[in-house]
Design an enzyme around this catalytic site. Structure first.
Site, PDB file in Angstrom:
ATOM      1  N   ASP A   1      32.639  40.091  39.309  1.00 21.65           N
ATOM      2  CA  ASP A   1      32.959  41.343  38.731  1.00 21.65           C
ATOM      3  C   ASP A   1      33.977  42.078  39.780  1.00 21.65           C
ATOM      4  O   ASP A   1      33.499  42.149  40.776  1.00 21.65           O
ATOM      5  CB  ASP A   1      31.763  42.384  38.103  1.00 21.65           C
TER       6      ASP A   1
ATOM      7  N   GLU B   1      37.213  38.319  38.544  1.00 15.35           N
ATOM      8  CA  GLU B   1      37.858  39.167  37.840  1.00 15.35           C
ATOM      9  C   GLU B   1      38.806  40.070  38.513  1.00 15.35           C
ATOM     10  O   GLU B   1      38.428  40.903  39.417  1.00 15.35           O
ATOM     11  CB  GLU B   1      37.013  40.168  37.036  1.00 15.35           C
TER      12      GLU B   1
END
Ligand SMILES: [Ca+2]
Length: 524
Positions: free
Chosen positions: A235, A272
């Protein structure tokens, strides 16, 4: 004996070629076997909280998910990405209070180990969200660090004094992942502020601290070796160091990968980096797989406008560019994820367009990711809770797995047919997805092949060639709501055999008729 068998087999194939009923025709289906190998196969993203409940408390859990592994296997999924499952004060769990635990709502560590065992038994890999950019402000490290400047954990976070000019400065909302501009947050009763890129509940961890770095390596190794996950989805990968230090961010992931590879040689890492291709590319040296945000937007645009535009040429351009950075990179393509309005809502509930989006995704190159519920056409728009609504397994009266963690605004019995109903309908979105997953998984050209854009002078048709070894396929998608007649130019003369069609497309040598919203694949 052998000869006779062969002849009968060929006769069956020949029959299949001329089989002209309404159902999807996948020529010579009998001889098709899975050729894709994960991570080039399809990965399915699960928000555990919303997926499947096993104990009737309305919250999705690991045992519920385990009971759906056969469903996922049958759909054609080869990997699962799990959104965070660690203890956390929030429903989404992207702010973690314990890097070694499982949230009690979701079950136990033994439940998770069993899930992994059952997934692996079915040849499905398990990738877990590993949220290391920040912790929760409720993490014991942060609580101690905030109260006590001499805390052994003080150095795990980033601090500045209230008189330091940088505390007065607003940051930039540098990506689509955060609109927050105030990155420095006050601690009650203290003259010091801490850095939190997303908001005050998520204090950023300090990767300039060797102690913190080792702490996170230790946690990573734990999940890989003691729990047995196959890799991590990372993330906020571009925010490890502040925006003005992109080079340090790139280097960090090279370092992180090296450390994780010591624990698991073939660890899979997908990052990401929600940004344009030129910002994404340098991350490929450390993160062998990255999400391709551009492509999801481009597909949505194409199906909404019913014009091929430059989707295919752009996709090729980006892939060629990435290839120069890392020839082995994995292009993680997807329509939407847990941070975006659902694809069915992005096409205003038009099932034909949602199907076309899936057809494009699953015939273009890359490693496709599906967001749970996409395959039954779940609808959903922000705020985030409502793009993460309960999956509909069955009609309400008999749905034992349905979660109720949030009252749905979009995906209800009135708007979306539950899976059990769709399974019985050959024209359902579910069966469309299943057909295209099978189509991709059984074709080397569609899974691994090159991409060559084709221009047939008709903006309503998206056309391209996918080739691998001796398999070459001409893929045609009629994006529009009307039938289209086309004549293949002489340079495409060889593509005469129907490899796949999902509607009554007609092929007479070079003359083609494509029904509205249909896909036709021709083989050389
Ligand atoms: Ca439960």
């Amino acid at each position: 004996m052998q000869m006779k068998k062969l002849t009968l087999f060929h006769l069956l194939i020949a029959l299949a070629v001329y089989f002209d009923a309404g159902l999807a025709v996948h020529v010579a289906q009998a001889q098709q076997k899975n050729v894709s190998k994960w991570p080039r196969g399809v990965t399915y993203e699960i928000f555990v909280q919303a997926f499947a409940d096993s104990n009737g408390d309305g919250i999705g859990d690991i045992k519920g998910m385990t009971s759906k592994l056969d469903y996922l296997k049958n759909l054609g999924v080869e990997g699962i990405w799990l959104m965070p499952m660690n203890p956390s004060p929030s429903y989404h769990k992207y702010d973690i209070t314990d890097y070694y635990g499982i949230h009690p709502d979701y079950g136990t560590m033994d439940d998770f180990k069993n899930f992994i065992k059952e997934a692996h038994k079915r040849n499905i890999k398990v990738v877990m969200d590993f949220v290391i950019n920040h912790s929760s402000n409720q993490h014991p490290w942060f609580k101690d660090a905030a109260q006590n400047p001499n805390s052994p954990y003080r150095d795990y976070y980033v601090w500045t004094h209230k008189d330091d000019p940088q505390t007065q400065r607003e940051g930039k909302p540098t990506g689509a992942d955060s609109g927050n501009t105030q990155h420095w947050h006050k601690v009650k009763g203290s003259d010091y502020l801490y850095y939190g890129y997303f908001y005050d509940g998520m204090p950023d961890l300090n990767y300039d601290s060797p102690k913190l770095r080792e702490e996170m390596f230790k946690a990573g190794r734990f999940w890989l070796t003691e729990v047995g996950v196959d890799g991590f989805r990372l993330d906020a990968a571009r925010h490890i160091f502040p925006d003005e230090r992109p080079h340090d961010n790139h280097q960090w992931w090279i370092y992180f990968r090296e450390e994780m590879m010591k624990a698991k040689k073939d660890v899979y890492l997908v990052g990401e980096v929600w940004a344009p291709a030129e910002i994404v590319a340098p991350y490929m040296k450390g993160l062998p797989a990255l999400f391709n945000f551009d492509m999801g937007f481009a597909i949505t645009k194409v199906v909404n406008e019913e014009k091929a535009g430059d989707l295919v040429t752009n996709h090729k351009k980006i892939r060629d560019f990435y290839q120069t950075v890392n020839p082995d990179y994995v292009d993680a393509i997807f329509l939407t994820n847990h941070d975006q309005n659902r694809i069915m809502s992005a096409v205003n509930g038009n099932a034909d367009k949602a199907k076309m989006a899936a057809a494009l995704l699953l015939t273009l190159p890359g490693s496709p990711y599906l967001y749970y519920g996409e395959e039954i056409g779940m609808t959903g728009k922000k705020p985030d809770e409502f793009i993460r609504e309960p999956f509909l397994w069955d009609v309400k009266a008999t749905d034992k797995s349905r979660t109720s963690w949030v009252k749905p605004r979009y995906t209800t019995e009135e708007t979306v047919k539950p899976l059990a109903v769709q399974m019985k309908d050959k024209n359902s979105i579910y069966n469309h997805y299943k057909t295209f997953l099978n189509l991709r998984n059984t074709s080397k050209a569609l899974t691994y092949g090159d991409l060559q854009p084709v221009n047939l002078d008709n903006e309503k048709v998206s056309v391209f060639i996918r080739s691998q070894d001796n398999e070459s396929l001409l893929v045609l998608h009629n994006l529009s709501n009307s039938n289209i007649s086309l004549t293949l130019p002489d340079n495409l003369k060889g593509y005469e055999k129907v490899y796949f069609k999902n509607k009554e497309a007609k092929v007479k040598k070079q003359a083609l008729e494509l029904p509205a919203y249909s896909t036709l694949i021709l083989k050389k």
